[in-house]
Design an enzyme around this catalytic site. Structure first.
Site, PDB file in Angstrom:
ATOM      1  CD  GLU A   9      33.123  43.092  39.131  1.00 24.13           C
ATOM      2  OE1 GLU A   9      32.761  44.258  38.899  1.00 24.13           O
ATOM      3  OE2 GLU A   9      34.291  42.711  39.045  1.00 24.13           O
ATOM      4  CG  ASP A  82      35.087  42.347  35.925  1.00 20.55           C
ATOM      5  OD1 ASP A  82      34.388  41.444  35.437  1.00 20.55           O
ATOM      6  OD2 ASP A  82      34.835  43.554  35.800  1.00 20.55           O
ATOM      7  CG  ASP A  84      40.078  43.849  38.044  1.00 17.98           C
ATOM      8  OD1 ASP A  84      39.323  43.393  38.934  1.00 17.98           O
ATOM      9  OD2 ASP A  84      39.706  44.749  37.276  1.00 17.98           O
ATOM     10  CD  GLU A  86      38.225  48.203  42.841  1.00 22.45           C
ATOM     11  OE1 GLU A  86      37.507  48.752  43.692  1.00 22.45           O
ATOM     12  OE2 GLU A  86      39.444  48.401  42.764  1.00 22.45           O
ATOM     13  CE1 TYR A 304      37.551  42.833  33.414  1.00 21.15           C
ATOM     14  CE2 TYR A 304      39.876  42.760  33.981  1.00 21.15           C
ATOM     15  CZ  TYR A 304      38.589  43.181  34.247  1.00 21.15           C
ATOM     16  OH  TYR A 304      38.343  43.943  35.359  1.00 21.15           O
ATOM     17  NE  ARG A 306      38.055  48.320  34.550  1.00 20.10           N
ATOM     18  CZ  ARG A 306      36.773  48.051  34.353  1.00 20.10           C
ATOM     19  NH1 ARG A 306      36.413  46.780  34.175  1.00 20.10           N
ATOM     20  NH2 ARG A 306      35.868  48.995  34.307  1.00 20.10           N
ATOM     21  CG  HIS A 350      44.002  39.755  33.151  1.00 16.60           C
ATOM     22  ND1 HIS A 350      43.626  38.680  33.920  1.00 16.60           N
ATOM     23  CD2 HIS A 350      43.898  40.849  33.949  1.00 16.60           C
ATOM     24  CE1 HIS A 350      43.299  39.114  35.123  1.00 16.60           C
ATOM     25  NE2 HIS A 350      43.463  40.422  35.161  1.00 16.60           N
TER      26      HIS A 350
END
Length: 814
Positions: A9, A82, A84, A86, A304, A306, A350
């Protein structure tokens, strides 16, 4: 040799990951999302299950072109956004765009940007998870439907340009409801009694009244609600004797908190550092992607950020234990490795947010990090290390003292072993030392010991309303209620502030009039959508889509079955927002209403357009409107000579040096404006328009040139053919530049701050300049070729030499 392509990203990750993998891989960045729903329209096919129509985000065409070119040259493409939902969606969009160039595509993910984690991910590629993509797509479609369908209704009935959001509106409701609770709150008086006592052994100690009879003293339970009651009880206590009723001593263990989740990181960073959620997530993102650490190069410092989980990988636990043993010793490492339990309903994909390498202490990286990143890394590092350390142990003492029908309590706490508190710099104190907070040590006491009263005080208090939300408490409330996801909290809060639905007052959220009005309208007409339980339930459905238990299209259809009738009803029944301020107009006597304009909230007369009186206002703690003595735009008695409507005093929005002017209240149909000045009595006097000064012919188009005044105050020469001809020239003074050898002329200019000065026309070749208007010389004393006009209180307007060493001033008769 064909190289494989890894697409991440963020451009920051390109350098970090490229260092691990060497020349066998090419690493490119999508720079976030590359496709989204169009901005100009809803972008959903309402006749075909609300299928989204995606397009390349404006400005991302070059990024997409670069990714397509790299994919065409690659053997295999690994999508590594990432880890997740998204990120999964970003990977899917990239795959769709590069499909014509390369169909050999896999998804990889890693929780930390280390050589081991990246190489391990490459050994276990997988297909894109359509369920995760579906969950993200469902959220995007739901948010687009709510925003595009409800916002136009609010434009019509509240204010144009505002918006509604599926999750943000419910968060707004929490803030508005809390404010209403505060305004409805009625304080209750109560009195607190304290006694300072002395026993046979020092030191003296303080106690607080605990019970009267069998009932606990507390507001709403058994309160002392008046001065008379407090004085009567004081008199009774002074007449009685204090004696020790009980001494309870026990050892207490305090366990360390778990490592950070997204939510707890945002809350603690707000409380401890004062960071808004957006700032916390921005700093954490940089720590995750990698920072330059001198000779070490680019290094990712945290995993990470999130995450809903407090789980820690076994190798991270082992590394933490080894570090604790080496730095703090055996006593600080528990016999059994700490395992913290993740809350039910949390996504456990995670690990918790933790340092990648526990040996990289905050002190070791401090010199390489900006202050904000260092503070956040220190917070994350300490929390993680503490989570793997031994419990802290305390010795608690509770003394109960009796006096007649009253019981009094004193509590003492002594740290026996700091345990995990050691990482915060806390050690077991010296038993003879005075506590840092100044609190007193409890003396050694025996049962039935008679105590001497040294001091008895009573203090009037009032119960307090529930506090407004801080960022930390709002995030906590959103998490507890199941509204949104931790990764969306920062965006929710930012949106509420950007829309001006809330303001920050003493670091707490207060709803604006606009925010409260929007919330009330949505609650009245979209009860289900604004229901906290419904919003939490929708989050649960999105989780079910992510696990494959539900189809995203079915969830959208189910939502729309109830949403469409509510939309139709709201469109037909919602009334224009009318908020009666309870304040009469001081011009016509009609009630003033709260209005919403481009410049914010104001009071406007309900007699508009016959009466155009408007005022600024505030609210007191009870919500009552307090109008300002100053009108937002002062309406004058001077009538427009073009349309007959009254003029109003206007303040320009731009330009610090611009003065107020008179503007017609018939604007925009009538754009008549006039300059004015105030008389000594404060009355407005219109200034006649200055005479037009002609200044030759335009060299570009041949039309006349005239002298004009710039926005910042200086004059210049401009073509009357504007805007077709934009030719301008500085206004000359007729005085030659005094610098030796220069052929330029002094001209009029304005500084950035709006102050007029005079400089050479050959700038920047010549930098000669004067703050005062130049006049031809020479100076009879020093020979300066230029003199200047000055104005002082003592001499008024006069001519002087600009040379400070000279001091020549021209006498009036000269």
């Amino acid at each position: 040799m064909t190289k494989d392509l890894i697409i991440v990203e963020s451009p920051a990750k390109v350098k970090t990951i490229g260092k691990f993998l060497g020349k066998d891989y090419v690493v490119e960045a999508s720079v976030g999302h590359v496709r989204d729903l169009p901005k100009g329209d809803m972008g959903l096919d309402e006749q075909n299950g609300y299928l989204p129509r995606y397009e390349i985000i404006k400005g991302k065409e070059d990024v997409v072109g670069r990714l397509r070119k790299a994919a065409k040259a690659a053997g295999h493409v690994y999508l590594a956004p990432d880890p997740d939902r998204e990120g999964e969606a970003i990977g899917w969009h990239v795959a769709e765009l590069i499909k014509p160039q390369n169909k050999n595509v896999s998804r990889i993910q890693f929780n930390e940007i280390t050589a081991r984690a990246v190489k391990e991910a490459l050994e276990h590629p997988r297909p894109i998870n359509d369920d995760l993509v579906g969950a993200q797509q469902a959220r995007r479609v739901l948010d687009r439907l709510v925003g595009y369908k409800i916002s136009p209704i609010l434009w019509k009935h509240v204010k144009r340009g505002i918006s509604a959001g599926r999750v943000q509106s419910v968060a707004l409701r929490l803030i508005v409801d809390r404010e209403r609770e505060r305004r409805a709150f009625e304080p209750v008086e109560h009195w607190a009694l304290k006694a300072r006592l002395e026993g046979q052994n020092p030191p003296p100690f303080r106690t607080e009244l605990w019970k009267v009879g069998a009932k606990t003293v507390a507001p709403g339970l058994k309160d002392i609600g008046s001065r008379e009651a407090a004085e009567a009880l004081e008199e009774s206590v002074r007449a009685g004797k204090f004696s020790v009723e009980a001494v309870d001593e026990k050892e207490r263990a305090k366990s360390p908190p778990p490592p950070f989740t997204t939510s707890s990181l945002q809350q603690v960073a707000n409380r401890a550092l004062g960071f808004p959620a957006k700032k916390t997530m921005g700093a954490a993102q940089k720590l995750y992607e990698g920072v330059e650490l001198g000779e070490k190069g680019t290094v990712a410092l945290i995993t990470y950020m999130r995450t809903d989980s407090v789980r820690i990988a076994d190798e991270a636990k082992a590394a933490a234990r080894e570090f604790i043993l080496e730095r703090y010793g055996d006593k600080f490492a528990p016999a059994k490795v700490k395992a913290h339990k993740t809350k039910g309903g949390a996504q456990d994909a995670h690990e918790a947010c933790r340092p990648v390498d526990v040996t990289l202490t905050p002190e070791a990286v401090k010199g390489f990090l900006p202050a904000d990143q260092f503070k956040l890394y220190q917070l994350i590092w300490r929390r993680f290390v503490a989570s793997q350390m031994s419990d802290a142990r305390f010795h608690d003492t509770t003394v109960t003292v009796k006096n007649g029908k009253t019981l009094w309590r004193a509590k003492g706490e002594r740290l026996l072993f700091p345990g995990f508190l050691k990482v915060q710099g806390l050690d077991a104190p010296d038993p003879d030392a005075v506590a840092e907070d100044g609190s007193e040590q409890l003396p050694k006491l025996t049962l039935d010991e008679i105590l001497k009263l040294l001091e008895l005080t009573s203090e009037q208090k009032f119960t307090q309303p529930p506090p407004r939300y801080t960022e930390a408490t709002l995030v906590k409330a959103l998490e507890e209620q199941g509204i949104g996801r931790p990764s969306t909290y920062a965006a929710i809060i930012s949106t509420l502030q950007d829309r001006e639905y809330v303001t920050m007052e003493e670091k707490r959220f207060a709803p604006s009039e606009l925010g409260a009005t929007v919330s009330d309208k949505l609650v009245a007409h979209f009860a289900t959508l604004m229901d906290i339980g419904f919003t939490a339930g929708m989050e649960a459905k999105l989780d079910e889509i992510a696990t494959g238990a539900r189809a995203w299209a079915a969830v959208i259809e189910e939502f729309m079955a109830e949403f469409v009738p509510a939309l139709a009803k709201a469109g037909a029944e919602m009334e224009r927002a009318t908020i009666d301020s309870g304040v009469p107009c001081d011009l016509c006597g009609k009630p003033m209403h709260v209005k919403f304009g481009k410049m914010g909230e104001f009071l406007g007369c309900s007699g508009y357009p016959d009466c155009k009186n408007i005022k600024e206002f505030t609210r007191d703690d009870q919500g009552n409107i307090l109008p300002s003595d100053k009108a937002r735009d002062e309406i004058t008695d001077i009538l427009c000579d073009l349309c007959g409507k009254p003029f109003a005093v206007k303040t320009p929005r731009r330009g610090r040096a611009r003065e107020q002017f008179l503007g017609c209240t018939g604007y925009p149909k009538c754009k008549n404006i006039k300059n004015f000045k105030r008389t000594e009595e404060g009355a407005i006097e219109i200034l006649t328009a200055p005479q037009v000064i002609e200044a030759g012919t335009c060299p570009e188009c041949g039309k006349p040139m005239v002298v004009k005044t710039a926005r910042k105050g200086s004059r210049f020469i401009a073509c009357t053919g504007y805007p077709k001809c934009k030719h301008t020239e500085p206004l000359p003074t007729g005085v030659a530049c005094p610098k030796e050898g220069c052929t330029g002329e002094l001209v009029e200019k304005s500084s950035r701050g709006g102050k007029v000065f005079f400089s050479c026309s050959r700038y920047p070749d010549c930098t000669q300049a004067f703050w005062d208007r130049p006049v031809p010389g020479p100076c009879p004393q020093c020979g300066s070729p230029v003199l200047v006009e000055k104005s002082t209180k003592a001499k008024g307007l006069h001519i002087a030499c600009p040379n400070k060493d000279c001091g020549y001033v021209k006498e009036p008769e000269e």
